[in-house]
Design a protein around this motif. Sequence first.
Motif, mmCIF file in Angstrom:
data_model
loop_
_atom_site.group_PDB
_atom_site.id
_atom_site.type_symbol
_atom_site.label_atom_id
_atom_site.label_comp_id
_atom_site.label_asym_id
_atom_site.label_seq_id
_atom_site.Cartn_x
_atom_site.Cartn_y
_atom_site.Cartn_z
ATOM 1 N N GLU A 98 0.899 -1.167 0.000
ATOM 2 C CA GLU A 98 0.000 0.000 0.000
ATOM 3 C C GLU A 98 0.926 1.203 0.000
ATOM 4 N N THR A 99 0.364 2.361 -0.313
ATOM 5 C CA THR A 99 1.152 3.584 -0.254
ATOM 6 C C THR A 99 0.322 4.654 0.454
ATOM 7 N N ILE A 100 0.993 5.708 0.847
ATOM 8 C CA ILE A 100 0.265 6.828 1.451
ATOM 9 C C ILE A 100 -0.691 7.424 0.414
ATOM 10 N N ALA A 101 -0.288 7.450 -0.845
ATOM 11 C CA ALA A 101 -1.163 7.993 -1.897
ATOM 12 C C ALA A 101 -2.439 7.166 -2.030
ATOM 13 N N ALA B 73 -8.212 6.128 -0.533
ATOM 14 C CA ALA B 73 -9.254 5.204 -0.058
ATOM 15 C C ALA B 73 -9.948 5.773 1.170
ATOM 16 N N LEU B 74 -9.152 6.343 2.038
ATOM 17 C CA LEU B 74 -9.707 6.917 3.260
ATOM 18 C C LEU B 74 -10.730 8.004 2.927
ATOM 19 N N ALA B 75 -10.354 8.884 1.997
ATOM 20 C CA ALA B 75 -11.257 9.979 1.614
ATOM 21 C C ALA B 75 -12.532 9.428 0.963
ATOM 22 N N ASP C 5 2.503 13.142 -0.783
ATOM 23 C CA ASP C 5 1.512 12.225 -1.363
ATOM 24 C C ASP C 5 0.170 12.120 -0.659
ATOM 25 N N SER C 6 0.047 12.677 0.545
ATOM 26 C CA SER C 6 -1.187 12.382 1.292
ATOM 27 C C SER C 6 -2.331 13.304 0.885
ATOM 28 N N LEU C 7 -3.394 12.699 0.402
ATOM 29 C CA LEU C 7 -4.575 13.484 0.024
ATOM 30 C C LEU C 7 -5.168 14.184 1.238
ATOM 31 N N VAL C 8 -5.188 13.491 2.373
ATOM 32 C CA VAL C 8 -5.850 14.026 3.580
ATOM 33 C C VAL C 8 -4.835 14.170 4.717
#
Length: 450
Positions: free
Chosen positions: A74-77, A82-84, A118-121
């Motif tokens: 998995e990646t932070i990206a 997925a979290l969002a 890379d983190s969307l959130v």
Amino acid sequence: MSKRFDLIIRQGMLVCPEGVTKADVAVNDEKIVEIAEEISGEAKETIDAAGKYVFPGATDGHVHFNDPGRTEWETIATGSNALAAGGGVAYFDMPLNCTPCTLDAKNFKNKLAVAQRDSLVDYGFWGGLTPKNLDKLEELAECGVVGFKAFTCFSGIEEFERMDDYTALVGMEKLAKLGYPLMVHCENAEIVSALTARALANNKTTVRDYFAAHSPITEIENVSRMISFAEETGCKLIIAHVSTARAVELVTQARNRGVDVSCETIGHYLILTDDDVERMGTVAKCSPPIRDAQNQTKMWAKLLNGEFAFISSDHSPCDPKLKDGEFLKVWGGISACQTTLSSLLTHGYHERKVPLVDIAKLTGQNVNEVFKIPGKGKIAIGFDGDFALVDLNQEFTLHAEQLFYKHKVSPYVGSTFRGKISQTILRGKTVFKDGKVVSKPIGKHLKPLV
Ligand SMILES: NC(=O)NC(NC(N)=O)C(=O)[O-]
Ligand SMILES: [Zn+2]
Ligand SMILES: [Zn+2]
């Protein structure tokens, strides 16, 4: 002159700490600035939320995004996307299964650099506590970890060693002084490893053999011992992913006599049973294992009774090849960070009448309060403009292609949910809408006020 806002969400059912009310909410400079039946004024962006429920975005206190180092899992990206998609606006990433593990400032900073890119959130990081890094706790605290994580049994990762009793004692004394919580994965290492070795020697590797090697006593015994350490040292203790109602009871009793202890549980323990795992196979293997239906009924009663501090996903994916094989031998960990909120709406709100306000607290507000993250987790003036817009009665069946995980694998694929996330807004900006990620990474680092 009429007021101007960055964003107004109009006429949604707002899930606020005090209750659910139909209202408008306005955001300026990333923060909630007004909540009223009708807000007059203009906004750069207006969202019509009539017919929708507006939750505070969720914060997942326990994920393994495996970045850097195990990005083939998995990646932070991918993890933050997925979290969002599941209504999440923030997560706290575990100090393992990234590699190197987050056991010192240097590796904390390595991970921070990846997340900044890379983190969307938004994100916080756990530091690890192992026998090898007792002298690194201060530097990790200075980096801004949310807390520390330890395992009393084999963690699954060689370089993240189990916490022996000496490390537990000295580590907890140090953390008590520093004012940071310790989260412990509680399973009795001696029993689990001896029963596992015996099972392997006898070629007993089925799902039921796995359950037998990780029977409830391994958790119950260990929780009670960790409570004793917390009581003696004054360290704030959080039991990770508690799976048995009996262990929850021990935590509640200890807290009632003044010990600073609480527990997290995970959606799986509320939604799946041992029989489901037997049917689904290794995709549903995690540790501690998913227990029987009788235990699950008691877990829901504990939830309704307010005995859980918060509910996380324990998203712990791997390369699917590592799930291919005999149950006892394969990787333990379940991918779930996209489905926690929808799961709790389906099985909590719709099936068991768990109030929406409680679900919002368990998936967001409480996590931010426990870890002293300021300004996040609830719909209130001055808090971050974080929201998940939910079609509460919309049913959907989860298809693998809808998952944003690196590997589109989860025991929840094929499940039908009631309660669909249509849009996720982070600090006033839409990051996910109608099945798509619609923003570049904008996550920022969340540090506790310790
Ligand atoms: N190394 C892991 O990711 N472990 C995780 N695995 C699970 N829960 O099966 C956990 O949190 O213990
Ligand atoms: Zn664990
Ligand atoms: Zn975990």
